[in-house]
Design a protein around this motif. Structure first.
Motif, PDB file in Angstrom:
ATOM      1  N   GLN A   6       0.908  -1.102   0.104  1.00  0.00           N
ATOM      2  CA  GLN A   6      -0.004   0.081  -0.048  1.00  0.00           C
ATOM      3  C   GLN A   6       0.992   1.266  -0.064  1.00  0.00           C
ATOM      4  O   GLN A   6       1.991   1.395   0.634  1.00  0.00           O
ATOM      5  CB  GLN A   6      -0.902   0.004   1.367  1.00  0.00           C
ATOM      6  N   ILE A   7       0.400   2.221  -0.659  1.00  0.00           N
ATOM      7  CA  ILE A   7       1.086   3.570  -0.800  1.00  0.00           C
ATOM      8  C   ILE A   7       0.103   4.663  -0.594  1.00  0.00           C
ATOM      9  O   ILE A   7      -1.015   4.210  -0.960  1.00  0.00           O
ATOM     10  CB  ILE A   7       2.054   3.633  -2.089  1.00  0.00           C
ATOM     11  N   GLU A   8       0.529   5.836  -0.041  1.00  0.00           N
ATOM     12  CA  GLU A   8      -0.234   7.116  -0.031  1.00  0.00           C
ATOM     13  C   GLU A   8       0.157   8.240  -0.759  1.00  0.00           C
ATOM     14  O   GLU A   8       1.403   8.607  -0.906  1.00  0.00           O
ATOM     15  CB  GLU A   8      -0.432   7.360   1.428  1.00  0.00           C
ATOM     16  N   LYS A  11      -3.203  12.144  -0.542  1.00  0.00           N
ATOM     17  CA  LYS A  11      -4.019  11.949   0.680  1.00  0.00           C
ATOM     18  C   LYS A  11      -4.810  10.819   0.350  1.00  0.00           C
ATOM     19  O   LYS A  11      -5.954  10.669   0.935  1.00  0.00           O
ATOM     20  CB  LYS A  11      -4.950  13.216   0.968  1.00  0.00           C
ATOM     21  N   ARG A  12      -4.677   9.893  -0.406  1.00  0.00           N
ATOM     22  CA  ARG A  12      -5.429   8.531  -1.014  1.00  0.00           C
ATOM     23  C   ARG A  12      -4.608   7.334  -0.770  1.00  0.00           C
ATOM     24  O   ARG A  12      -3.287   7.580  -1.192  1.00  0.00           O
ATOM     25  CB  ARG A  12      -5.731   8.936  -2.055  1.00  0.00           C
ATOM     26  N   LYS A  13      -4.864   6.622  -0.030  1.00  0.00           N
ATOM     27  CA  LYS A  13      -4.222   5.096   0.118  1.00  0.00           C
ATOM     28  C   LYS A  13      -4.491   4.207  -0.947  1.00  0.00           C
ATOM     29  O   LYS A  13      -5.821   4.172  -1.155  1.00  0.00           O
ATOM     30  CB  LYS A  13      -4.426   4.556   1.241  1.00  0.00           C
ATOM     31  N   ASN A  15      -3.794   0.396  -2.863  1.00  0.00           N
ATOM     32  CA  ASN A  15      -3.115  -0.726  -2.777  1.00  0.00           C
ATOM     33  C   ASN A  15      -2.633  -1.042  -4.183  1.00  0.00           C
ATOM     34  O   ASN A  15      -3.129  -0.800  -5.069  1.00  0.00           O
ATOM     35  CB  ASN A  15      -4.437  -1.828  -2.628  1.00  0.00           C
ATOM     36  N   GLU A  51       8.715   2.744  -4.930  1.00  0.00           N
ATOM     37  CA  GLU A  51       7.769   3.767  -4.230  1.00  0.00           C
ATOM     38  C   GLU A  51       7.934   5.079  -5.176  1.00  0.00           C
ATOM     39  O   GLU A  51       7.033   5.855  -5.215  1.00  0.00           O
ATOM     40  CB  GLU A  51       7.984   3.874  -2.856  1.00  0.00           C
TER      41      GLU A  51
END
Length: 191
Positions: A6-8, A11-13, A15, A51
């Motif tokens: 998971q990454i953000e 302001k949104r996570k 998957n 990332e």
């Protein structure tokens, strides 16, 4: 090896699946119609680099996810071996039945009909008269599978995409232009 992560960003996570591949030479990012995100990377890749790569592509990822929302009613199989084996026979029966039906109009001679797991094409017609179809024809509405089947069948009469070819297609599928546009939105290319 697949790793769920998971990454953000914004302001949104989000998957995603990190797929480590022995064969990969560089990183590749894919967003599927269902919103699934897959990053394929070489074995020796640094996680921080992955990332950073995703962050650089964040706008593109979010745009793709939004784009695919308009096609929520038509979700195609991903193209894996399991899906292919499940739908192959159904697709072949469909192709044989509909070719028989439409060839009453055209009376073309052909050799073999086969179903394949093609990633980028809905079908093809060989110069020796073999008709090949993507197994995913079994998972689209009949109006679309009919268009695909007639398209390939008409290549037996015109082995090109000239106006004569499209006139042949129009004999059985008069609304082929609308269907062609609808197929284009599935993400699998077609002329």
């Amino acid at each position: 090896m697949n790793i769920n992560k998971q990454i953000e960003f914004n302001k949104r996570k989000v998957n995603y699946t990190l797929r480590i591949s022995k064969r990969a030479r560089r990183m590749r990012l894919t967003v599927y119609r269902g919103g699934e995100i897959v990053v394929t990377a070489p074995q020796d890749i640094n996680q921080n680099f992955v990332e950073q790569f995703i962050h650089r592509k964040s706008k593109w990822i979010l745009d793709k996810i939004e784009y695919f929302k308009q096609f929520s009613g038509l979700i195609l199989p991903k193209g894996g071996k399991r899906e292919f084996l499940m739908l192959k026979n159904q697709a072949l029966l469909l192709a044989v039945e509909r070719i028989k039906y439409f060839n009453d109009v055209y009376k073309f001679k052909f050799n073999n009909i086969s179903v394949k797991n093609q990633k980028t094409r809905w079908g093809s017609c060989s110069s020796i008269g073999n008709l090949n179809f993507n197994y995913k024809i079994a998972s689209v509405p009949q109006r679309l599978s009919d268009y695909i089947i007639v398209h390939e069948l008409c290549h037996l009469g015109e082995f090109n995409h000239s106006q004569k070819f499209w006139n042949l297609v129009a004999r059985a599928i008069p609304d082929y232009l609308e269907l062609k546009k609808e197929l284009k939105r599935t993400g699998v290319s077609y002329y």
